[in-house]
Design an enzyme around this catalytic site. Structure first.
Site, PDB file in Angstrom:
ATOM      1  CE1 TYR A  74      -3.015  -3.039   0.129  1.00 19.63           C
ATOM      2  CE2 TYR A  74      -3.565  -2.530   2.387  1.00 19.63           C
ATOM      3  CZ  TYR A  74      -3.721  -3.313   1.259  1.00 19.63           C
ATOM      4  OH  TYR A  74      -4.609  -4.373   1.293  1.00 19.63           O
TER       5      TYR A  74
ATOM      6  CB  SER B   1      -4.846 -12.157   0.928  1.00 19.38           C
ATOM      7  OG  SER B   1      -5.915 -11.404   0.386  1.00 19.38           O
TER       8      SER B   1
ATOM      9  CE  LYS C 126     -19.122   6.891  -0.359  1.00 19.32           C
ATOM     10  NZ  LYS C 126     -18.046   7.379   0.502  1.00 19.32           N
TER      11      LYS C 126
HETATM   12  N1  LIG Z   1      -6.015  -8.610   0.258  1.00 14.71           N
HETATM   13  C1  LIG Z   1      -6.320  -7.846  -0.755  1.00 14.71           C
HETATM   14  O1  LIG Z   1      -5.966  -8.111  -1.911  1.00 14.71           O
HETATM   15  C2  LIG Z   1      -7.133  -6.607  -0.496  1.00 14.71           C
HETATM   16  C3  LIG Z   1      -7.737  -5.925  -1.566  1.00 14.71           C
HETATM   17  C4  LIG Z   1      -8.510  -4.796  -1.274  1.00 14.71           C
HETATM   18  C5  LIG Z   1      -8.634  -4.363   0.028  1.00 14.71           C
HETATM   19  N2  LIG Z   1      -8.004  -5.030   1.046  1.00 14.71           N
HETATM   20  C6  LIG Z   1      -8.150  -4.579   2.477  1.00 14.71           C
HETATM   21  O2  LIG Z   1      -9.520  -4.404   2.768  1.00 14.71           O
HETATM   22  C7  LIG Z   1      -9.775  -3.045   3.135  1.00 14.71           C
HETATM   23  C8  LIG Z   1     -11.168  -2.630   2.679  1.00 14.71           C
HETATM   24  O3  LIG Z   1     -11.460  -2.994   1.341  1.00 14.71           O
HETATM   25  P1  LIG Z   1     -11.538  -1.929   0.141  1.00 14.71           P
HETATM   26  O4  LIG Z   1     -10.422  -1.013   0.220  1.00 14.71           O
HETATM   27  O5  LIG Z   1     -11.681  -2.737  -1.104  1.00 14.71           O
HETATM   28  O6  LIG Z   1     -12.831  -1.079   0.374  1.00 14.71           O
HETATM   29  P2  LIG Z   1     -14.260  -1.161   1.079  1.00 14.71           P
HETATM   30  O7  LIG Z   1     -14.098  -1.396   2.517  1.00 14.71           O
HETATM   31  O8  LIG Z   1     -15.150  -2.053   0.310  1.00 14.71           O
HETATM   32  O9  LIG Z   1     -14.716   0.347   0.820  1.00 14.71           O
HETATM   33  C9  LIG Z   1     -13.973   1.394   1.338  1.00 14.71           C
HETATM   34  C10 LIG Z   1     -14.569   2.728   0.951  1.00 14.71           C
HETATM   35  O10 LIG Z   1     -15.889   2.776   1.451  1.00 14.71           O
HETATM   36  C11 LIG Z   1     -16.202   4.098   1.796  1.00 14.71           C
HETATM   37  N3  LIG Z   1     -16.732   4.106   3.148  1.00 14.71           N
HETATM   38  C12 LIG Z   1     -16.327   3.401   4.240  1.00 14.71           C
HETATM   39  N4  LIG Z   1     -17.125   3.668   5.273  1.00 14.71           N
HETATM   40  C13 LIG Z   1     -18.045   4.547   4.841  1.00 14.71           C
HETATM   41  C14 LIG Z   1     -19.128   5.196   5.443  1.00 14.71           C
HETATM   42  N5  LIG Z   1     -19.468   4.979   6.709  1.00 14.71           N
HETATM   43  N6  LIG Z   1     -19.870   6.047   4.693  1.00 14.71           N
HETATM   44  C15 LIG Z   1     -19.576   6.291   3.419  1.00 14.71           C
HETATM   45  N7  LIG Z   1     -18.531   5.702   2.783  1.00 14.71           N
HETATM   46  C16 LIG Z   1     -17.789   4.836   3.493  1.00 14.71           C
HETATM   47  C17 LIG Z   1     -14.954   4.939   1.663  1.00 14.71           C
HETATM   48  O11 LIG Z   1     -15.145   5.582   0.401  1.00 14.71           O
HETATM   49  P3  LIG Z   1     -14.746   7.107   0.066  1.00 14.71           P
HETATM   50  O12 LIG Z   1     -13.401   6.932  -0.548  1.00 14.71           O
HETATM   51  O13 LIG Z   1     -15.797   7.493  -0.904  1.00 14.71           O
HETATM   52  O14 LIG Z   1     -14.751   7.871   1.348  1.00 14.71           O
HETATM   53  C18 LIG Z   1     -13.851   3.912   1.562  1.00 14.71           C
HETATM   54  O15 LIG Z   1     -12.789   4.323   0.762  1.00 14.71           O
HETATM   55  C19 LIG Z   1      -8.591  -2.257   2.567  1.00 14.71           C
HETATM   56  O16 LIG Z   1      -8.362  -1.045   3.246  1.00 14.71           O
HETATM   57  C20 LIG Z   1      -7.470  -3.252   2.772  1.00 14.71           C
HETATM   58  O17 LIG Z   1      -7.038  -3.244   4.124  1.00 14.71           O
HETATM   59  C21 LIG Z   1      -7.272  -6.153   0.798  1.00 14.71           C
END
Ligand SMILES: NC(=O)c1ccc[n+]([C@@H]2O[C@H](COP(=O)([O-])OP(=O)(O)OC[C@H]3O[C@@H](n4cnc5c(N)ncnc54)[C@H](OP(=O)(O)O)[C@@H]3O)[C@@H](O)[C@H]2O)c1
Length: 312
Positions: free
Chosen positions: A59, A159, A218
């Site tokens: 990251y 993962s 949203k």
């Molecule tokens: N292992 C892997 O390959 C892998 C891949 C992806 C992610 N991950 C991990 O999983 C985590 C989460 O997954 P993700 O990054 O794919 O995203 P996610 O959790 O599906 O979505 C995150 C986004 O949701 C929005 N959000 C969160 N809470 C909110 C709320 N209360 N109200 C409105 N919007 C909200 C934010 O968007 P805005 O930007 O619009 O504020 C944020 O950027 C990552 O941070 C990482 O640690 C791992």
């Protein structure tokens, strides 16, 4: 205090919402978020009893680990559980080309780099970020075992491995956790890794739990993006509008239960018997507060199936 759970067969006691740190990467996937704002979110998480943080060396090519390390400084070590990952080997300065690498020497060396960036003496959960086709799983497992024996990590997992890759990995080592993509709009986990994880009591922490924010309700389906969402077909044209329509069908259920769409979406994942935690990508205090509101209550069977139907 936030609902906690033993992470499968590990000894880690973690909050069922995990603070996702990819949003700290400051790159083309997630542009810069002010450090102050992120620091307040991390502090608020600890106050709320959210003790589990997921990051990765990849990251921002080390940037997110460094930032998180600064933010956790001064917080007692036993107050948080830290998960990070290894695989993306960048070949020079941050931002240079990257290749997959789960070779033994690289894992051991990169773990040391992650520890330095985080400012910690051990990592609670060290995860293979993705399967490396070039390295024998026996070599990868041996490196993780060495790190465990040396006290650098407490547990290790995977993962983005498929069922066969995970099965094979566990014939060579003790990969105790799995981090799959799983959310209401993408349920492949249920028919692939889910049953295997239950069979072996593997700890499961879901990623993209909110499908990049789509499952917060949203969006209207007309937005355009300059981040990871610009690269996702789920945020384009007709597919985007159809996804928004499905998510909006959750609104009356949320209104009836006094919960937001975000909270219903997270809670539904936590009702799956294989799932221990939902990782949620967080950018500010309000987002972690709302995610924490998905804890400490249950969905009835009727409401759970209504949520599935609405988002199908
Ligand atoms: N292992 C892997 O390959 C892998 C891949 C992806 C992610 N991950 C991990 O999983 C985590 C989460 O997954 P993700 O990054 O794919 O995203 P996610 O959790 O599906 O979505 C995150 C986004 O949701 C929005 N959000 C969160 N809470 C909110 C709320 N209360 N109200 C409105 N919007 C909200 C934010 O968007 P805005 O930007 O619009 O504020 C944020 O950027 C990552 O941070 C990482 O640690 C791992």
């Amino acid at each position: 205090m936030a609902e906690k759970i033993k992470l499968g067969r590990t000894d880690l006691q973690v909050s069922r919402v995990c603070f996702g740190c990819w949003q700290m990467a400051a790159n083309e996937y997630w542009p810069v978020v002010e450090e102050d704002r992120l620091t307040r979110a991390v502090r608020r998480a600890i106050e709320l009893g959210i003790n589990f943080f997921d990051t990765a060396d990849a990251y921002g090519d080390g940037f997110a680990e460094q930032l998180l390390g600064r933010m956790l400084k001064g917080i007692p070590r036993e107050a948080f559980v830290l998960a990070t990952k290894v695989y993306h080997h960048w070949l020079g300065e941050p931002g240079s080309p990257r290749v997959g690498d789960l070779s033994g020497d690289y894992i051991v060396w990169e773990c040391e780099q992650s520890l330095k960036r985080l400012g910690l003496d051990h990592i609670d959960l060290y995860q293979a970020h993705t399967f490396d086709v070039m390295t024998h799983l026996e070599e990868t497992a041996r490196a993780f075992e060495k790190l465990k024996k040396d006290g650098k990590i407490r547990f290790y997992g995977v993962s983005n491995f498929n069922v066969e890759q995970l099965r094979a990995a566990n014939t060579f080592g003790h990969f105790d956790t799995v981090q799959p993509r799983y959310n209401l709009l993408d349920r492949e986990f249920e028919s692939s890794l889910g049953p295997l994880c239950m069979t072996h009591n593997l700890g499961v922490l879901t990623y993209s739990s909110l499908q990049y924010g789509l499952l917060t309700g949203k969006f209207t389906g007309t937005e355009t993006f300059n981040d990871v969402r610009a690269m996702s077909p789920m945020f384009k044209g007709e597919a985007f509008r159809a996804n928004v329509e499905k998510v909006n069908r959750l609104r009356p259920i949320g209104d009836r239960l006094g919960r937001s769409i975000t909270q219903l979406s997270i809670r539904a994942l936590l009702e799956h018997p294989a799932v221990h935690c939902a990782i949620v990508g967080i950018k500010n205090e309000k987002q972690i507060e709302e995610a924490a509101g998905a804890l400490g209550w249950r969905l009835s069977r009727e409401d759970y199936y209504a949520i599935r139907q609405a988002t199908t």
